[in-house]
Design a protein around this motif. Structure first.
Motif, PDB file in Angstrom:
ATOM      1  N   HIS A  12       0.852  -1.184   0.000  1.00  0.00           N
ATOM      2  CA  HIS A  12       0.000   0.000   0.000  1.00  0.00           C
ATOM      3  C   HIS A  12       0.893   1.241   0.000  1.00  0.00           C
ATOM      4  N   SER A  19      -9.897   4.431   0.368  1.00  0.00           N
ATOM      5  CA  SER A  19     -10.495   3.846  -0.842  1.00  0.00           C
ATOM      6  C   SER A  19      -9.546   2.863  -1.529  1.00  0.00           C
ATOM      7  N   THR A  20      -8.282   3.248  -1.652  1.00  0.00           N
ATOM      8  CA  THR A  20      -7.326   2.411  -2.386  1.00  0.00           C
ATOM      9  C   THR A  20      -7.080   1.109  -1.644  1.00  0.00           C
ATOM     10  N   CYS A  21      -6.960   1.202  -0.335  1.00  0.00           N
ATOM     11  CA  CYS A  21      -6.755   0.021   0.498  1.00  0.00           C
ATOM     12  C   CYS A  21      -7.955  -0.923   0.374  1.00  0.00           C
ATOM     13  N   ALA A  84      -0.540  -0.697  -4.781  1.00  0.00           N
ATOM     14  CA  ALA A  84      -1.758   0.110  -4.714  1.00  0.00           C
ATOM     15  C   ALA A  84      -1.459   1.483  -4.142  1.00  0.00           C
ATOM     16  N   SER A  85      -1.825   2.505  -4.889  1.00  0.00           N
ATOM     17  CA  SER A  85      -1.548   3.866  -4.407  1.00  0.00           C
ATOM     18  C   SER A  85      -2.689   4.810  -4.744  1.00  0.00           C
ATOM     19  N   PRO A  86      -3.049   5.693  -3.794  1.00  0.00           N
ATOM     20  CA  PRO A  86      -3.939   6.787  -4.179  1.00  0.00           C
ATOM     21  C   PRO A  86      -3.188   7.734  -5.107  1.00  0.00           C
ATOM     22  N   ILE A 124      -2.952  -0.727  -8.777  1.00  0.00           N
ATOM     23  CA  ILE A 124      -4.264  -0.196  -8.397  1.00  0.00           C
ATOM     24  C   ILE A 124      -4.113   1.268  -7.999  1.00  0.00           C
ATOM     25  N   ALA A 125      -5.011   2.104  -8.495  1.00  0.00           N
ATOM     26  CA  ALA A 125      -4.977   3.517  -8.104  1.00  0.00           C
ATOM     27  C   ALA A 125      -6.403   4.063  -8.020  1.00  0.00           C
ATOM     28  N   THR A 126      -6.637   4.933  -7.030  1.00  0.00           N
ATOM     29  CA  THR A 126      -7.895   5.688  -7.026  1.00  0.00           C
ATOM     30  C   THR A 126      -7.560   7.169  -6.938  1.00  0.00           C
ATOM     31  N   VAL A 132      -5.326   9.004 -12.746  1.00  0.00           N
ATOM     32  CA  VAL A 132      -5.206   7.548 -12.558  1.00  0.00           C
ATOM     33  C   VAL A 132      -4.192   6.933 -13.529  1.00  0.00           C
ATOM     34  N   GLY A 155      -7.908   1.128 -12.108  1.00  0.00           N
ATOM     35  CA  GLY A 155      -7.938   2.482 -11.559  1.00  0.00           C
ATOM     36  C   GLY A 155      -9.302   3.108 -11.734  1.00  0.00           C
TER      37      GLY A 155
END
Ligand SMILES: Cc1cc2nc3c(=O)[nH]c(=O)nc-3n(C[C@H](O)[C@H](O)[C@H](O)COP(=O)(O)O)c2cc1C
Length: 238
Positions: A12, A19-21, A84-86, A124-126, A132, A155
């Motif tokens: 993470h 949200s991303t988590c 996964a990162s915002p 993964i990204a939000t 994104v 994303g």
């Protein structure tokens, strides 16, 4: 489908569970098997000093080698690596970027590990709205140049600053997308062959190493037999 449970590691790019988590965990739940998680900078926050020791003297000489070891071991043991990162100002978080900086030595231009070629990765990204694509690219670059055989991306601009703020419609769409990605990951598990793009990049890097400037890198390629006929995706799976 493989009979062996899939091992997933989630890195993470933030230390909070937003949200991303939630999205990364939604995917991991659908993959099933065993999941290990690391949160940044909570679990690794030392900044790369730029000493280049990892490249020229060895990654085990990095001043942060011991601190990084639990994450490195989990990545090496995983079948699926989720980054996964915002989105922060159109890119991955500084904490994620800093972790990835510490693995420059394992890019294909240097000393890729044969085990990477039979792994799968997911970025993964939000974002609240935009950024994104460039954020996913930030993480995809590392997975690709590590040699990770197959890479998925997920994303969304979620129009929210936390998980509770995301609309039911968007959450339903995310359930569907994670289900589709999990199905593909499970289908390929245990029989991953790297993409043509990965094989082509390996071929280019192989030519570069034939006249390589860094003895440590050249020895790595020679010792693996890659300057001859051996290829990492044909080596025995660990
Ligand atoms: C420092 C910072 C920078 C951000 N930059 C962007 C941005 O460039 N584009 C965007 O759409 N959202 C941006 N956001 C909003 C987050 O990306 C968005 O709310 C995301 O879904 C948060 O994920 P999280 O709940 O996992 O933290 C930013 C948020 C922060 C804290």
């Amino acid at each position: 489908m493989t009979a062996v449970p899939i091992k997933t590691v989630i890195i993470h790019g933030q230390s909070h569970q937003g949200s991303t988590c939630h999205l990364a965990r939604m995917l991991a739940e659908k993959i099933g098997g065993e999941t290990t998680e690391f949160f940044l900078p909570r679990d690794f926050g030392k900044f790369c000093t730029g000493c280049t020791t990892c490249f020229v003297k060895g990654e085990d000489k990095c001043p942060h080698h011991a601190d990084l070891a639990p994450i490195t071991e989990a990545i090496d043991a995983a079948d699926v690596i989720i980054l996964a990162s915002p989105v922060y100002v159109f890119h991955a978080t500084g904490a994620m970027k800093n972790l990835l900086d510490h693995y420059g030595w394992r890019w294909m231009a240097h000393r890729p590990d044969a085990i990477m070629f039979s792994k799968q990765g997911v970025c993964i990204a939000t974002a609240a709205g935009a950024g994104v694509k460039s954020t996913l690219k930030d993480m995809e670059h590392s997975l690709f140049y590590w040699g990770v055989g197959q890479i998925e991306k997920l994303g969304m601009g979620v129009a929210a600053t936390d998980w509770d703020g995301i609309s039911a419609k968007k959450k339903t769409a995310l359930e569907k997308k994670t289900a589709a990605i999990a199905a593909r990951l499970k289908f390929r598990a245990g029989r991953v062959t790297p993409s043509l793009k990965t094989k082509a990049m390996f071929g280019i890097m192989r030519m570069v190493q034939k006249n390589g400037w860094n003895p440590l890198d050249v020895d790595h390629w020679k010792n693996n037999g890659w300057l001859g006929k051996a290829r990492p995706w044909k080596q025995e799976r660990k």
